[in-house]
Design a protein around this motif. Sequence first.
Motif, short mmCIF file in Angstrom:
data_model
loop_
_atom_site.label_atom_id
_atom_site.label_comp_id
_atom_site.label_asym_id
_atom_site.label_seq_id
_atom_site.Cartn_x
_atom_site.Cartn_y
_atom_site.Cartn_z
N LEU A 1 0.81 -1.21 0.00
CA LEU A 1 0.00 0.00 0.00
C LEU A 1 0.85 1.27 0.00
O LEU A 1 0.50 2.26 -0.63
N ASP A 2 1.99 1.21 0.67
CA ASP A 2 2.86 2.40 0.74
C ASP A 2 3.49 2.73 -0.61
O ASP A 2 3.99 3.83 -0.80
N LEU A 3 3.46 1.78 -1.53
CA LEU A 3 4.07 2.00 -2.85
C LEU A 3 3.12 2.68 -3.84
O LEU A 3 3.54 3.07 -4.93
N HIS A 4 1.84 2.80 -3.47
CA HIS A 4 0.88 3.39 -4.40
C HIS A 4 1.19 4.87 -4.63
O HIS A 4 1.36 5.64 -3.69
N ASP A 5 1.24 5.23 -5.89
CA ASP A 5 1.45 6.62 -6.29
C ASP A 5 0.08 7.29 -6.38
O ASP A 5 -0.73 6.90 -7.22
N PRO A 6 -0.19 8.27 -5.53
CA PRO A 6 -1.51 8.91 -5.51
C PRO A 6 -1.89 9.57 -6.85
O PRO A 6 -3.06 9.82 -7.10
N LYS A 7 -0.90 9.80 -7.71
CA LYS A 7 -1.19 10.39 -9.03
C LYS A 7 -1.79 9.35 -9.97
O LYS A 7 -2.37 9.69 -10.98
N ARG A 8 -1.61 8.09 -9.63
CA ARG A 8 -2.09 7.01 -10.47
C ARG A 8 -3.44 6.52 -9.94
O ARG A 8 -3.65 6.41 -8.74
N LYS A 9 -4.35 6.22 -10.85
CA LYS A 9 -5.67 5.74 -10.47
C LYS A 9 -5.54 4.43 -9.69
O LYS A 9 -4.91 3.48 -10.15
N PHE A 10 -6.15 4.38 -8.52
CA PHE A 10 -6.03 3.22 -7.64
C PHE A 10 -6.50 1.94 -8.31
O PHE A 10 -5.84 0.91 -8.24
N SER A 11 -7.66 1.98 -8.96
CA SER A 11 -8.21 0.76 -9.56
C SER A 11 -7.28 0.20 -10.64
O SER A 11 -7.12 -1.01 -10.77
N ALA A 12 -6.63 1.08 -11.40
CA ALA A 12 -5.69 0.62 -12.43
C ALA A 12 -4.48 -0.04 -11.78
O ALA A 12 -3.99 -1.08 -12.25
N TRP A 13 -4.00 0.54 -10.69
CA TRP A 13 -2.86 -0.03 -9.98
C TRP A 13 -3.21 -1.40 -9.41
O TRP A 13 -2.44 -2.36 -9.53
N LEU A 14 -4.39 -1.51 -8.83
CA LEU A 14 -4.84 -2.78 -8.24
C LEU A 14 -5.01 -3.86 -9.32
O LEU A 14 -4.57 -5.00 -9.15
N LEU A 15 -5.64 -3.51 -10.44
CA LEU A 15 -5.83 -4.49 -11.51
C LEU A 15 -4.50 -4.89 -12.14
O LEU A 15 -4.33 -6.02 -12.58
N THR A 16 -3.55 -3.98 -12.17
CA THR A 16 -2.22 -4.31 -12.67
C THR A 16 -1.57 -5.34 -11.75
O THR A 16 -0.95 -6.31 -12.21
N MET A 17 -1.76 -5.15 -10.44
CA MET A 17 -1.24 -6.11 -9.47
C MET A 17 -1.88 -7.49 -9.71
O MET A 17 -1.18 -8.52 -9.73
N ALA A 18 -3.19 -7.51 -9.89
CA ALA A 18 -3.90 -8.77 -10.13
C ALA A 18 -3.42 -9.40 -11.44
O ALA A 18 -3.20 -10.62 -11.52
N ARG A 19 -3.27 -8.59 -12.46
CA ARG A 19 -2.81 -9.07 -13.77
C ARG A 19 -1.43 -9.70 -13.65
O ARG A 19 -1.17 -10.78 -14.20
N ASN A 20 -0.53 -9.04 -12.94
CA ASN A 20 0.83 -9.57 -12.80
C ASN A 20 0.83 -10.92 -12.09
O ASN A 20 1.57 -11.83 -12.47
#
Length: 191
Positions: free
Chosen positions: A65-84
Motif C-alpha cells: 500500500l505504501d508504494l501506491h502513487d496517488p497520481k495514479r488511479k487506484f483501480s488501475a494499480w490494483l488491476l495491474t497487481m492482479a494481472r501480474n
Amino acid sequence: MKPPEPSISDAECVAASRRGDQKAFGQLIQRYQALVYRFLFHFTGNASDAEDLTQETFLNLYRKLDLHDPKRKFSAWLLTMARNLAVSQHRRRTPTPLAPEIVAEAIRDVLPSPESSAVWNETANELHLTIQKLPDDLREAVIFRYLLDLQINEIAVLLELPEGTVKSRVFKARQELRDALARLERTPTRA
C-alpha cells in the motif's frame, strides 16, 4: 460493472489504510473484490484459481500500500497487481480453459446467429479454444474489452500502453476469433 459509489474516495481509503485503519482497507476490498475476481476468473478460466489469486492480490495490496502513487488511479494499480499475479501463475502452468458457454455469451457480438443449439455449442467450443491459444497480450485485451467491458482508454491506463497499441491488440484478437469462426463454417458438419 463499476464499483459502487464510494462514501470516501479511494485516495482517502488508501491514506487511512496506510495509517492502520482496517475499516478503510475493508472498504477498498469491498469496493474492488468483485472486479478483481471477474478479471482473474476470465484470465485463468477457473473459479478456484481466481479466488486464490484474488486473495493474493489483496494480500499484496496490504503489503504494498505504501508504494501506491496517488497520481495514479487506484483501480488501475490494483488491476495491474492482479494481472501480474495471473500472468505469473499462467507462466508457471498451463491455464485451465474457459468454459465455452461463458466465452460465447461474453463475446456474442462476434458470433453469427446460431441456427441451432448444436451450432451454438460448436461455435462456443471453437471460440473457447481460440481464446486459450491467443498470446497473453491478445488474450488479456479480449478479456478486458469484452468480458470486463472496459473502454480502450481504461485498458491503456491499466496496461500502461498507448491507446493505439491496445486498439491493435483488440483488433488482432477479434480477427483471430473471426478466422476461427470462418474455419468452423467451412468445416463440414459431423452427423
